[in-house]
Design a protein around this motif. Structure first.
Motif, short mmCIF file in Angstrom:
data_model
loop_
_atom_site.label_atom_id
_atom_site.label_comp_id
_atom_site.label_asym_id
_atom_site.label_seq_id
_atom_site.Cartn_x
_atom_site.Cartn_y
_atom_site.Cartn_z
N THR A 118 0.83 -1.20 0.00
CA THR A 118 0.00 0.00 0.00
C THR A 118 0.87 1.26 0.00
O THR A 118 1.97 1.29 0.55
CB THR A 118 -0.93 0.04 1.22
OG1 THR A 118 -0.15 0.03 2.41
CG2 THR A 118 -1.88 -1.16 1.22
N ALA A 119 0.30 2.29 -0.61
CA ALA A 119 1.00 3.57 -0.69
C ALA A 119 1.31 4.11 0.70
O ALA A 119 2.40 4.64 0.94
CB ALA A 119 0.15 4.56 -1.48
N GLY A 120 0.36 3.97 1.61
CA GLY A 120 0.56 4.51 2.95
C GLY A 120 1.69 3.83 3.71
O GLY A 120 2.46 4.48 4.41
N VAL A 168 4.33 2.29 2.36
CA VAL A 168 5.60 2.69 1.74
C VAL A 168 5.96 4.11 2.18
O VAL A 168 7.12 4.41 2.51
CB VAL A 168 5.51 2.58 0.21
CG1 VAL A 168 6.77 3.12 -0.45
CG2 VAL A 168 5.26 1.13 -0.21
#
Lengths: 377, 377
Positions: free
Chosen positions: A275-277, A279
């Motif tokens: 997930t972007a969060g 990373v």
């Protein structure tokens, strides 16, 4: 507590394997190796060896930095296994001819802000109270040891005995050593333990252990990044750095070959997505502690699953009601550091039939309700 | 300024192609398509079509949001090309049978902090001064349009005419349309323009244009991310969002199929690596503006190279001293939006021999020293 069928007397002359290890991760191959060098005939059953938590792991051998409130029995096992690591690594390097990426510079535990430092000191006091070797350091002392740390870092501690190994070198080394000692891989999937004909079975199947044994082992998602120092050289810092950055826990592990591992989230989720969060949080914390990482290549983002248990401790011992079946699973975040003690004590148990006292807190029968009945023969 | 060899009179009866387009990116295939539908026989030369900037691009058709200080000629061309996009998209969709992901919700331009908002307003005033359609919005007006914006967002503007298309759908659509109209791909690499026998050559080779023509086209590195909405659904917001977040410029492009593009760095570097710092800056800015992105999957991190020129504007026209050679390159960050005007005016020029007045600021002979002599026949 005797393990059926693998007494010393019966160790020669059998046609089939004496020990079937289910699971070709670090724990499974370590057990297979230690059993094979004791003269037991061993098969390792895994359709995709190394596809579990082992090759996602960062490889910190960090009993001090991992000592958490309320987990004193686990901390004892971590310390015991870490103490075995130097000899284990030397023997494995010789047996496999493989460089394990074993490094002994130690671990710095740091806090970026004042609040972060408070957390580091609180944990440090607990660790010192347990008698663990951890030294508090001022910012100047930290930066003397590791000039790459951000100027903002407020302080921290040094755990000289918290080392590291590269799991992606460790796993093939264990397999090579085990195979050289006579262990054989079987890639046919094991649907039920009753399908195995060996007199002793060791379930080291990580997250797959629940389906085979009924034990409460669940996947705990971890997202982890792999960076690479620019230009092909080694990273610009030598120590494993663990810490808190604006409340975010993170660790950063430098390898001699230029790789840097940044980890890891701990999520009670079973989806395999990066997930972007996650990373974002990992990179923000890591770059906050070690600014030069901003210039590193981001080469891999991975989500893996640790085999977790209700008390965060591994399950090692005879499966209740199944004397021929041992379990060595549920190592959660500690599979790499615990591999030597797990392998040695499981091999001892198989040979002597008597579990080491160290294993008492980790017996499979500690969970309620009783388990072990889901897959009878 | 006449282009040798492709007069209307000579358009039939030739055995070889009349036009050789060097470069199978969006600009090259668009030119090939527009030439082919006018009855010219066309070859497109590229050993790896679509391997350049085209498939890295986000696909914003944003002449307003892209209007920068001091680039009024370029802004005029962007506006002219954006005005052609609706008809171009409709015609291409019909000709290719492909959904282009063309969307007309418009673009929100937002500032996260007070300083960011000052920058948005400064640019907005400039854009309004040019007569471009941009409407300043209060935070409440922004959130009425796009509830997914962070509560912290201080304000912004709406550019209703700034649309988007999906370059990864656009490129194969252009190729299909061009091939259906008779254009043919040649995958043999073009080492020198003199190797081509067509009477007219169009160099649409992006960053490769410099080596073929001597024009000052250089690679400008861009790092860009692709996220995906969780659960397979569309993103939770409909507008393209551009903005500044704590001084960091970023854009976020939602696609109907669930993809979200987050971009992009602008770096005067030619290394192909994705760096931790760039990913961190892009994610921090994007999640700052649209918090729900933290829960999106991070599915791709890419570094690409835009073909940049000394004045950031494209190079479109006859190569000095080489009447049979046109150039259509150096589109930098604007290749997708400029594809229709570039393709139409290049096709016009090939047929009529007379360049449209719109192209005057973009002629290849504007650079000093004169170029065009590095690869003679």
């Amino acid at each position: 507590m005797r393990v059926a069928g693998v007494s010393s007397a019966s160790r020669s002359g059998d046609r089939g394997p004496q020990v079937a290890v289910v699971g070709g991760g670090v724990v499974g191959w370590a057990i297979a190796w230690r059993c094979a060098v004791r003269g037991l005939s061993v098969t390792v059953h895994d359709p995709a060896p190394g596809s579990g938590a082992s090759t996602v792991a960062a490889g910190m051998l960090a009993p001090v930095a991992e000592a958490s409130f309320g987990e004193t029995a686990l901390t004892g096992l971590l310390v015991a296994s870490a103490a075995r690591w130097p000899a284990f690594a030397a023997e494995l390097t010789a047996a496999s001819g493989t460089d394990l990426g074993y490094r002994t510079e130690g671990t710095l535990i740091v806090g970026l802000t004042g609040d972060d430092l408070t957390e580091v000191r609180r944990l440090g006091a607990y660790q010192q109270g347990l008698g663990l070797p951890v030294t508090l350091l001022r910012p100047s002392g930290l930066r003397d040891r590791e000039p790459a740390l951000a100027p903002r870092v407020r302080g921290g501690a040094f755990a000289a005995g918290d080392h590291q190994v590269d799991p992606r070198r460790l796993l093939p080394a264990l397999r090579t050593a085990a195979e050289r000692a006579g262990a054989a891989l079987v890639t046919e999937p094991v649907g039920r333990l009753g399908d195995l004909t060996a007199p002793a079975v060791v379930v080291a199947a990580g997250c797959g252990t629940a389906a085979l044994t009924g034990l409460p082992v669940r996947p705990v998602k971890g997202q982890i990044l792999r960076l690479r120092a620019p230009g092909g050289g080694p990273p610009g810092f030598r120590h494993v750095v663990r810490g808190y950055a604006d409340g975010e826990p993170v660790y950063v592990v430098p390898r001699s070959d230029g790789e840097v591992v940044v980890g890891a989230t701990v999520e009670e989720r079973a989806d395999p997505t990066v997930t972007a969060g996650a990373v974002l949080r990992l990179l923000r914390a890591a770059v906050g502690l070690l600014p030069e990482l901003a210039e590193y290549d981001l080469v891999e983002t991975t989500a893996g699953f640790r085999p977790g248990t209700p008390d965060n401790a591994p399950v090692i011992g005879v499966l209740p009601g199944r004397p021929g079946v041992l379990v060595a699973a549920g190592h959660h975040r500690h599979g790499i550091v615990l591999a030597p003690v797990t392998a040695d004590l499981v091999a001892d148990l198989l040979v002597t039939g008597i579990p080491d006292a160290l294993l008492a807190p980790f017996a499979p029968d500690r969970f309620d309700p009783p388990v072990g009945s889901v897959t009878g023969p």
